[in-house]
Design a protein around this motif. Structure first.
Motif, PDB file in Angstrom:
ATOM      1  N   GLU A  99      66.276 -17.544  34.187  1.00  0.00           N
ATOM      2  CA  GLU A  99      67.083 -18.726  34.495  1.00  0.00           C
ATOM      3  C   GLU A  99      68.222 -18.886  33.487  1.00  0.00           C
ATOM      4  O   GLU A  99      69.330 -19.302  33.854  1.00  0.00           O
ATOM      5  CB  GLU A  99      66.199 -19.969  34.497  1.00  0.00           C
ATOM      6  N   THR A 100      67.964 -18.565  32.228  1.00  0.00           N
ATOM      7  CA  THR A 100      69.016 -18.658  31.215  1.00  0.00           C
ATOM      8  C   THR A 100      70.164 -17.706  31.513  1.00  0.00           C
ATOM      9  O   THR A 100      71.343 -18.083  31.464  1.00  0.00           O
ATOM     10  CB  THR A 100      68.433 -18.356  29.823  1.00  0.00           C
ATOM     11  N   PHE A 101      69.824 -16.470  31.853  1.00  0.00           N
ATOM     12  CA  PHE A 101      70.861 -15.493  32.177  1.00  0.00           C
ATOM     13  C   PHE A 101      71.580 -15.849  33.482  1.00  0.00           C
ATOM     14  O   PHE A 101      72.765 -15.565  33.633  1.00  0.00           O
ATOM     15  CB  PHE A 101      70.267 -14.092  32.266  1.00  0.00           C
ATOM     16  N   TYR A 203      54.039 -19.638  43.197  1.00  0.00           N
ATOM     17  CA  TYR A 203      55.050 -20.674  43.357  1.00  0.00           C
ATOM     18  C   TYR A 203      54.796 -21.895  42.479  1.00  0.00           C
ATOM     19  O   TYR A 203      55.458 -22.921  42.649  1.00  0.00           O
ATOM     20  CB  TYR A 203      55.108 -21.110  44.825  1.00  0.00           C
ATOM     21  N   PHE A 204      53.880 -21.816  41.529  1.00  0.00           N
ATOM     22  CA  PHE A 204      53.576 -22.973  40.692  1.00  0.00           C
ATOM     23  C   PHE A 204      54.758 -23.359  39.807  1.00  0.00           C
ATOM     24  O   PHE A 204      55.080 -24.538  39.644  1.00  0.00           O
ATOM     25  CB  PHE A 204      52.343 -22.683  39.828  1.00  0.00           C
ATOM     26  N   ASN A 205      55.427 -22.376  39.228  1.00  0.00           N
ATOM     27  CA  ASN A 205      56.530 -22.671  38.307  1.00  0.00           C
ATOM     28  C   ASN A 205      57.725 -23.306  38.997  1.00  0.00           C
ATOM     29  O   ASN A 205      58.579 -23.903  38.322  1.00  0.00           O
ATOM     30  CB  ASN A 205      56.966 -21.391  37.596  1.00  0.00           C
ATOM     31  N   CYS A 206      57.782 -23.207  40.329  1.00  0.00           N
ATOM     32  CA  CYS A 206      58.883 -23.858  41.049  1.00  0.00           C
ATOM     33  C   CYS A 206      58.791 -25.372  40.958  1.00  0.00           C
ATOM     34  O   CYS A 206      59.807 -26.062  41.146  1.00  0.00           O
ATOM     35  CB  CYS A 206      58.872 -23.428  42.517  1.00  0.00           C
ATOM     36  N   TRP A 208      58.324 -27.222  38.345  1.00  0.00           N
ATOM     37  CA  TRP A 208      59.013 -27.784  37.188  1.00  0.00           C
ATOM     38  C   TRP A 208      60.351 -27.108  36.902  1.00  0.00           C
ATOM     39  O   TRP A 208      61.220 -27.698  36.253  1.00  0.00           O
ATOM     40  CB  TRP A 208      58.131 -27.678  35.939  1.00  0.00           C
ATOM     41  N   ILE A 209      60.550 -25.882  37.413  1.00  0.00           N
ATOM     42  CA  ILE A 209      61.812 -25.207  37.138  1.00  0.00           C
ATOM     43  C   ILE A 209      62.918 -25.670  38.085  1.00  0.00           C
ATOM     44  O   ILE A 209      64.100 -25.669  37.732  1.00  0.00           O
ATOM     45  CB  ILE A 209      61.641 -23.664  37.226  1.00  0.00           C
ATOM     46  N   ALA A 210      62.541 -26.087  39.296  1.00  0.00           N
ATOM     47  CA  ALA A 210      63.548 -26.524  40.265  1.00  0.00           C
ATOM     48  C   ALA A 210      64.302 -27.775  39.802  1.00  0.00           C
ATOM     49  O   ALA A 210      65.536 -27.818  39.896  1.00  0.00           O
ATOM     50  CB  ALA A 210      62.899 -26.756  41.630  1.00  0.00           C
ATOM     51  N   PRO A 211      63.626 -28.838  39.303  1.00  0.00           N
ATOM     52  CA  PRO A 211      64.404 -29.988  38.798  1.00  0.00           C
ATOM     53  C   PRO A 211      65.331 -29.630  37.631  1.00  0.00           C
ATOM     54  O   PRO A 211      66.440 -30.190  37.535  1.00  0.00           O
ATOM     55  CB  PRO A 211      63.307 -30.976  38.348  1.00  0.00           C
ATOM     56  N   ILE A 212      64.900 -28.715  36.774  1.00  0.00           N
ATOM     57  CA  ILE A 212      65.760 -28.310  35.662  1.00  0.00           C
ATOM     58  C   ILE A 212      66.996 -27.584  36.187  1.00  0.00           C
ATOM     59  O   ILE A 212      68.123 -27.802  35.710  1.00  0.00           O
ATOM     60  CB  ILE A 212      64.974 -27.423  34.682  1.00  0.00           C
ATOM     61  N   GLU A 213      66.811 -26.720  37.175  1.00  0.00           N
ATOM     62  CA  GLU A 213      67.952 -26.012  37.756  1.00  0.00           C
ATOM     63  C   GLU A 213      68.941 -26.989  38.391  1.00  0.00           C
ATOM     64  O   GLU A 213      70.157 -26.855  38.226  1.00  0.00           O
ATOM     65  CB  GLU A 213      67.458 -25.012  38.805  1.00  0.00           C
ATOM     66  N   ILE A 214      68.422 -27.977  39.124  1.00  0.00           N
ATOM     67  CA  ILE A 214      69.298 -28.954  39.776  1.00  0.00           C
ATOM     68  C   ILE A 214      70.072 -29.757  38.733  1.00  0.00           C
ATOM     69  O   ILE A 214      71.281 -30.000  38.876  1.00  0.00           O
ATOM     70  CB  ILE A 214      68.471 -29.876  40.689  1.00  0.00           C
ATOM     71  N   ALA A 215      69.374 -30.173  37.676  1.00  0.00           N
ATOM     72  CA  ALA A 215      70.033 -30.949  36.620  1.00  0.00           C
ATOM     73  C   ALA A 215      71.133 -30.135  35.939  1.00  0.00           C
ATOM     74  O   ALA A 215      72.237 -30.645  35.681  1.00  0.00           O
ATOM     75  CB  ALA A 215      68.998 -31.416  35.599  1.00  0.00           C
TER      76      ALA A 215
END
Length: 235
Positions: A99-101, A203-206, A208-215
């Motif tokens: 996600e960082t890259f 799909y568990f990490n989605c 908490w990672i999805a709100p961070i991506e949207i933000a």
């Protein structure tokens, strides 16, 4: 076909799970033995009173509670986490780097576009930005595949562990418990429910990672709009 790794074999997985389960069960076992009749460290799953004496039954101890009110089901989850948790965290680290890259690529691309608009900039910066784009794309693809590999491996190990536990339980189940639990329920637990557990790991990490991506997307979009607004004010 590629040979199966030893750590992915059912014998290895069940051995690790049995070791962690034994470690987690020692404390509540000692608490129960200190507050009542002592329990043996056998593979029997519970005990009940019959005629004033403790009789081992197949009412699973996973449904009983220790003195702190903690269900033994939590001990099973803890044992599963100790068995596959480290490998799952390695996959999560690959996801974070991916996600960082992924968010770094647009930033480098904007720098490359700024270099193309500025004719007085040194040429080596353009080669550096182009190389960074290529490198980040390669690392992003590599980390994504590593993340999926770790998730499917963890899901497979959890599925194997749960199937092994259900199989061992079905071999030791009493006749009274057989009347309450049908063969179809056991087959459905092994075939369908374990597959849902494997899909959940992927799909568990989605969650908490999805709100961070949207933000982050809104933040970078706000930065772009802010620059455009400043340019219009200057004009």
């Amino acid at each position: 076909m590629w040979p199966l790794r030893n750590q992915d074999s059912s014998i290895w997985i069940m051995t690790d799970l049995e070791k962690f389960w034994s470690q987690n069960y020692k404390e509540p076992q000692e608490e129960l033995s200190g507050s009542g009749p002592s329990l043996s460290h056998s593979r029997s799953l519970s005990w009940s009173w019959s005629g004033g004496s403790a009789v081992l039954t197949e009412k699973t101890r996973l449904l009983s509670k220790n003195r702190k009110g903690q269900g033994y089901g939590l001990l099973v989850l803890r044992a599963l986490w100790q068995s596959v948790g480290t490998y799952f965290l390695c996959g999560t680290l690959c996801l974070l780097l991916h996600e960082t890259f992924m968010f770094a690529v647009p930033q480098v691309l904007s720098l490359l576009l700024a270099f193309m608009r500025d004719k007085d900039t040194e040429m080596w910066k353009g080669f550096m930005f182009a190389s960074l784009l290529f490198l980040l794309s390669c690392l992003q693809s590599l980390l994504h595949h590593q993340y999926m590999f770790h998730c499917f491996t963890v899901g497979m190990r959890l599925k194997t562990a749960v199937m092994g536990l259900v199989y061992r339980k079905s071999l030791l189940i009493s006749s009274a418990a057989r009347r309450r639990c049908t063969l179809g329920e056991i087959i459905n637990l092994v075939s369908a429910d374990t597959q849902k557990l494997m899909d959940f790991v992927v799909y568990f990490n989605c969650l908490w990672i999805a709100p961070i991506e949207i933000a982050l997307c809104f933040y970078f979009l706000w930065q772009v709009e802010k620059k455009k607004h400043d340019v219009h004010l200057m004009l």
